[in-house]
Design an enzyme around this catalytic site. Structure first.
Site, short mmCIF file in Angstrom:
data_model
loop_
_atom_site.label_atom_id
_atom_site.label_comp_id
_atom_site.label_asym_id
_atom_site.label_seq_id
_atom_site.Cartn_x
_atom_site.Cartn_y
_atom_site.Cartn_z
N LEU A 53 0.84 -1.20 0.00
CA LEU A 53 0.00 0.00 0.00
C LEU A 53 0.87 1.24 0.00
CD1 LEU A 53 -2.71 -1.06 2.60
CD2 LEU A 53 -2.70 -1.44 0.12
N ASP A 54 1.93 1.23 0.81
CA ASP A 54 2.86 2.35 0.85
C ASP A 54 3.57 2.53 -0.48
OD1 ASP A 54 2.86 3.81 3.22
OD2 ASP A 54 4.08 2.37 4.29
N HIS A 55 4.22 1.50 -0.94
CA HIS A 55 5.00 1.61 -2.18
C HIS A 55 4.08 1.92 -3.37
CE1 HIS A 55 9.08 0.45 -0.90
NE2 HIS A 55 8.47 -0.29 0.00
#
Length: 458
Positions: free
Chosen positions: A357-359
């Site tokens: 989700l972050d990347h």
């Protein structure tokens, strides 16, 4: 290609452009129950296409350069914080109090990597600063997961109760998130058309963001991934942090490629910040929604002072709904949105193979900035873009679909790792996955020590 086409459409791109993208599938990369590989490929592919589009615009090319998305490169990049070595030392992972805990009626996950988050967690639980893992576990085992969530979040800490996908869909915040597009985009002013200095198509590398100044007001992990990508593409990226909130060293090293790092107290050094803002082209923020507004950094205030800006905002839960003001991280969003239950079970939660989700949101955010710049070169105006980890999670769980099992086997990240010297020591790191014909293959600048630069443009 379906995922890339959807992401590209969400970014407002030309529907014919994805034909310029070639994918290299590798079976086993980012293996999970959910279609993580397809999400990662789509986020990186749309980012590379946005970079190629802007490069073509600035270099006067007849067509957009070809884009190549290799699942191996993408998988290595989505694990970049795990692959980093500094003088042979592996990074420190999650802190002891950042983990899943069994409660009286289920599970809760906490995040306490930063000292101030650890202090808030223990304070909310009524425990001393030196409380052991065992003591915290015993305290949490006596309480319900939802009670822990509300108590800790109410104290400014980070804790989220495990929810199944069905429980998340019934939550008011999920309804707010699902009502928004993957990428929120608006034209916010009538600033004149942006005029770029032309790029030399014969240069060693086409750098579509060359000459642009980016103020990086982000932390952990999606925002810094976005600005790291803009640095790869030639932007002068200046990350600013409050001097009283030092960054975790390995995390800063991993996301510090292609940028400079300075400290600035916005409550004291406003003149210095306003001087930076006066010639900035892009402002990227990743703090909790509303946290920077008191410093005059809401989109409305920024556009009032600099109408031609691109303002990019990132949050965990979205800047709306009952959780709009809550802090959050990838690991916690996975727990709330049913991902942890899907990758494991309600009885034994799991996790995605990477902080996808972050990347993924980081590459989408960089893509949104690049597309906004391209749009400004046609009709001007300030541009505002906004993304949320929870909205990317919705796309992963209910939107994107797994692709057919094709391609060579993924045999590990070795082909996409490199080494170089830096002010921090000898680094091993993951190469950037954003690739297009004529584009850069690596960052020109290694990371520097946190806060080691002056708060000035080059």
């Amino acid at each position: 290609m379906t995922g890339i086409k959807f992401a590209w459409s969400a970014l407002g791109g030309d529907p014919a452009a994805p034909v310029r993208v070639t994918t290299v599938p590798r079976e086993g990369a980012l293996q999970a129950r959910l279609p993580v590989r397809e999400l990662a490929r789509a986020c990186v592919g749309s980012c590379a296409l946005a970079a190629a589009e802007l490069a073509a615009r600035r270099a006067g090319l007849a067509e957009v350069p070809g884009v190549r998305v290799d699942d191996g490169a993408v998988a290595a990049a989505f694990h970049s914080e795990r692959h980093l070595l500094v003088d042979g030392r592996a990074p420190v992972g999650f802190a002891p109090l950042s983990r899943f805990w069994p409660t009286a009626d289920g599970w809760v996950r906490t995040h306490a990597n930063y000292a101030h988050h650890r202090a808030r967690l223990l304070g909310a639980l009524g425990m001393p600063a030196n409380a052991s893992v065992e003591a915290v576990a015993a305290r949490l085992a006596e309480r319900s997961a939802r009670e822990v969530e509300e108590t800790v979040c109410g104290a400014g800490g980070l804790a989220v109760a495990l929810r199944t996908p069905e429980e998340w869909r019934a939550h008011e915040q999920a309804a707010e998130v699902s009502a928004r597009p993957l990428v929120e985009r608006e034209r916010r002013s009538t600033a004149p058309t942006r005029v770029f200095a032309p790029l030399d198509p014969a240069a060693a590398a086409l750098l579509p963001a060359a000459g642009l100044r980016v103020l990086d007001l982000t932390r952990v992990l999606a925002g810094p991934v976005a600005t790291r990508t803009l640095g790869l593409l030639g932007a002068d990226v200046l990350r600013l942090d409050a001097p009283q909130l030092p960054e975790l060293p390995e995390q800063h090293a991993d996301t510090g490629f292609g940028k400079r790092s300075a400290t600035l107290d916005l409550g004291v050094d406003r003149a210095a910040f306003e001087e930076l803002l006066a010639s900035a082209d892009v402002v990227v923020t990743g703090y909790r929604p509303g946290a920077l507004d008191r410093y005059g950094l809401s989109p409305e205030a920024l556009f009032a002072r600099r109408p031609g800006l691109v303002v990019a905002q990132l949050s965990a839960w979205g800047a709306y709904g009952p959780w709009g003001g809550r802090r959050g991280f990838d690991s916690l969003v996975q727990v709330a949105t049913g991902i942890a239950a899907t990758e494991g079970s309600a009885a034994e939660p799991g996790a995605l193979p990477a902080q996808a989700l972050d990347h993924g949101t980081g590459y989408l955010l960089a893509a949104a900035v690049l597309r906004a710049l391209t749009e400004q070169s046609y009709d001007g105006g300030g541009r505002w873009v906004r993304l949320a980890l929870a909205r990317t999670a919705l796309w992963l769980t209910e939107g994107i679909r797994p692709a057919a099992a094709t391609g060579a086997a993924y045999e590990g990240p070795q082909a996409w790792l490199a080494e170089r010297d830096s002010p921090l020591g000898r680094l091993r790191y993951a190469l950037p996955p954003v690739s297009f014909t004529g584009g850069p293959a690596d960052w020109t600048r290694p990371p520097v020590p946190w806060g080691s630069d002056s708060a000035h443009w080059r």
